[in-house]
Design an enzyme around this catalytic site. Structure first.
Site: not given
Length: 617
Positions: A76, A138-139, A188, A504
């Protein structure tokens, strides 16, 4: 305020001949279908994302869309950076999509990145069913709460009938005023529920009225200061590119005759080759640009925000200068440096009005004389040019690699960069003549930006060559998106500036930590753990890139440099990766050490410029 065609890429349907507003088309759909139809209507043609449980209902109708292309990324974070690269290259709103919980939280870094760099982005995330919100389902993650400080605005949608309106509002907010990321989190069950779809929807954004037209009195005051100044500087930020004001900027610069400095986010806003361009300011800016700001008696800041990387120690920045600060975001004016003339407005309108006001000053016989100022500037420019030394051992110089990539690239090439030494070298040693040809993570400084941003830029501008200039550290954070490029016909080109270290950070350890190189070597493990690994390079970037469907090459010799770059430029049917093995001790100069005054700029290690007795008080 209506969304414009330029802002959204959407071409409005023609009105009937009678002049009456057409009746909206009403369709009976699911919330998920409403989402996809809304994306089509606002002109979104590309979505970068990964499906998962709570966003899955949206992926079914996406299969049937002939207008929206979905690019299945491998992480993602890659989706978010790709959407940013797409937006920066095209000027349209970038779109990314993820599911709830970890899918959404993986978008946090690119959302923060877009927020810092004012990139128009809409992130669409699935959320658990509305009745389960707050139950630690969940999630489940409160992505609206998590992203509130790093979005321009965000929405939680729990009703299917609100989806179309919310998408319209999200795209409008992201693309107007100061651009920025907007998150739309959709439950959802809202995606699954039945609703009606009509377009355009009724939107309601009370209090959101970005000011674009500047105040005429402030414009006149700014023009008077420009005419009266002896040592003015036009300090140009990324807002000039975002507003499409580069043509107007060139007119203003040539009308006034003032020097122009372009920030890291504004490279290409004013041609590098223009004689009035004195370089990039900041911690690793050109000596002339840094010093011009320090000794200026007037700074005209256009779409810039006086960030710490430009100002150095703030209370010692530009001590002799009056400040004209023009920005579309009123919160930026006076935030870091008080403005003598504050101007709120879109950069394009501000600069166009300034041109007219300065012309009026000239008509009245008031025109600044900057002859002595240019004498100083030209002396500094000749004495302290950007440059680099070639390694004595005959190995590849990273600066030379990047410079030759720029010189051999086709006209109109778009360059992206990761963060660190290679980013600064790409800013210094590639010439940027046009806007939207340099994309990088400026404010957040996000390692791993280059490859997915290049993917997004190429997806949005398929006819342009896109080079990602990356470091071996940055590359290992998001290189999996090469597989996405290979499978989706997105043939980017990647130059890995491979010095075997976090360059760096290693430079800071060299300068400030007595050369104690703690945990900055990338290519091998500690000798006491695996002595046989000393000097080996893990992973082998050529094998890794080939395994992901790319053409891959390695270059270790200056004699092979041009041939390898030319070969990469000639391949346009697959992604190309070149592993450039470069000298590990190269450093970025000039430099202003963190927390110090810009007066302490170092042209090179141990070399502090001598500016003579030029006017500075």
């Amino acid at each position: 305020m209506l969304m414009t065609e330029q802002a959204t890429g959407h071409h409005p349907q023609p009105r009937p001949r009678s002049g009456a507003t057409p009746a909206p088309t009403v369709e009976h759909v699911t919330g998920a279908q409403s989402l996809i139809r809304s994306l089509e209507e606002v002109g979104a043609d590309t979505v970068f994302g990964i499906p998962g449980g709570c966003i899955l209902p949206a992926y079914d109708p996406m299969m049937d869309s002939e207008k929206v292309r979905h690019v299945l990324v491998r992480h993602e974070q890659g989706a978010g950076h790709a959407a940013t690269g797409y937006a920066q290259a095209t000027g349209k709103v970038g779109v990314c999509m993820a599911t709830s919980g970890p899918g959404a939280t993986n978008l946090v870094t690119p959302i923060a990145d877009a927020h810092m760099d004012s990139v128009p982005l809409v992130a669409i995330t699935g959320q658990v069913a509305s009745k389960a919100i707050g139950t630690d389902a969940f999630q489940e993650a409160d992505i609206v709460g998590i992203t509130m400080p790093i979005t321009k605005h965000n929405f939680l949608v729990t009703r299917a009938e609100d989806i179309a309106k919310t998408i319209a509002e999200a795209f409008h907010i992201a693309s107007t005023g100061r651009p920025g990321p907007v998150l739309v989190d959709i439950a959802k069950d809202a995606l699954q529920a039945k609703t009606t779809f009509s377009w355009p929807p009724q939107t309601d954004l009370p209090g959101y009225r970005p000011v674009t037209k500047p105040h005429a009195k402030q414009i006149r005051e700014a023009a008077k200061l420009i005419s009266a100044a002896k040592r003015p500087v036009l300090y140009v930020g990324g807002g000039v590119i975002k507003s499409g004001a580069t043509a107007e900027l060139k007119v203003l610069a040539e009308l006034t005759g003032a020097p122009v400095t372009t920030t890291l986010m504004a490279l290409g806003a004013f041609p590098d080759s223009h004689p009035q361009h004195v370089g990039m300011p900041g911690m690793h800016g050109a000596v002339t640009a840094v010093t011009a700001l320090q000794k200026a008696d007037l700074i005209v800041a256009l779409g810039a925000r006086f960030d710490d990387r430009v100002t150095g120690k703030l209370d010692s920045f530009a001590p002799y200068a009056k400040i004209v600060h023009a920005d579309i975001d009123p919160a930026e004016i006076g935030k870091n440096r008080a403005a003598d003339v504050p101007i709120v407005g879109d950069a394009r309108e501000v600069i166009a009005d300034l041109v007219q006001a300065v012309q009026a000053e000239h008509t009245e016989g008031r025109k600044g004389d900057y002859t002595a100022w240019w004498s100083d500037l030209n002396r500094w420019r000749e004495t302290y040019p950007l440059g680099y030394d070639l390694p004595e051992d005959g190995s590849l110089s990273p600066q030379q690699v990047i410079q030759r990539i720029g010189q051999l690239a086709p006209e109109g090439t778009v360059f992206t960069a990761g963060v660190g030494q290679h980013q600064m070298w790409a800013a210094h040693f590639i010439d940027y003549e046009k806007p939207a040809t340099w994309l990088n993570s400026g404010g957040a400084g996000t390692m791993g930006y280059a490859v997915p941003a290049a993917m997004g830029a190429k997806a949005g501008m398929p006819d342009r060559t896109v080079w990602a200039i990356d470091g071996d550290g940055c590359f290992q954070m998001t290189n999996q998106e090469l597989a996405t490029c290979a499978l989706n016909n997105i043939p980017i080109k990647v130059a890995i500036i491979n010095n075997g270290a976090l360059g760096m950070v290693r430079q800071w350890q060299t300068l400030f930590y007595n050369q104690r190189y703690s945990n900055t070597v990338l290519h091998s493990g500690p000798d006491d753990v695996n002595p046989e690994a000393k000097g080996t390079r893990v992973p082998d970037f050529v094998k890794l890139s080939e395994a992901m469907g790319c053409v891959a090459m390695r270059c270790e010799s200056p004699e092979d440099l041009d041939k390898v770059i030319a070969e990469a430029n000639a391949i346009n049917d697959r992604p190309v990766v070149i592993d450039f093995i470069v000298h590990e001790d190269a450093q970025v100069w000039p430099m202003v050490a963190a927390g110090t005054s810009n007066d302490e700029v170092m042209a090179a290690r141990g070399v502090r410029p001598d500016f003579g007795d030029g006017e500075d008080d």
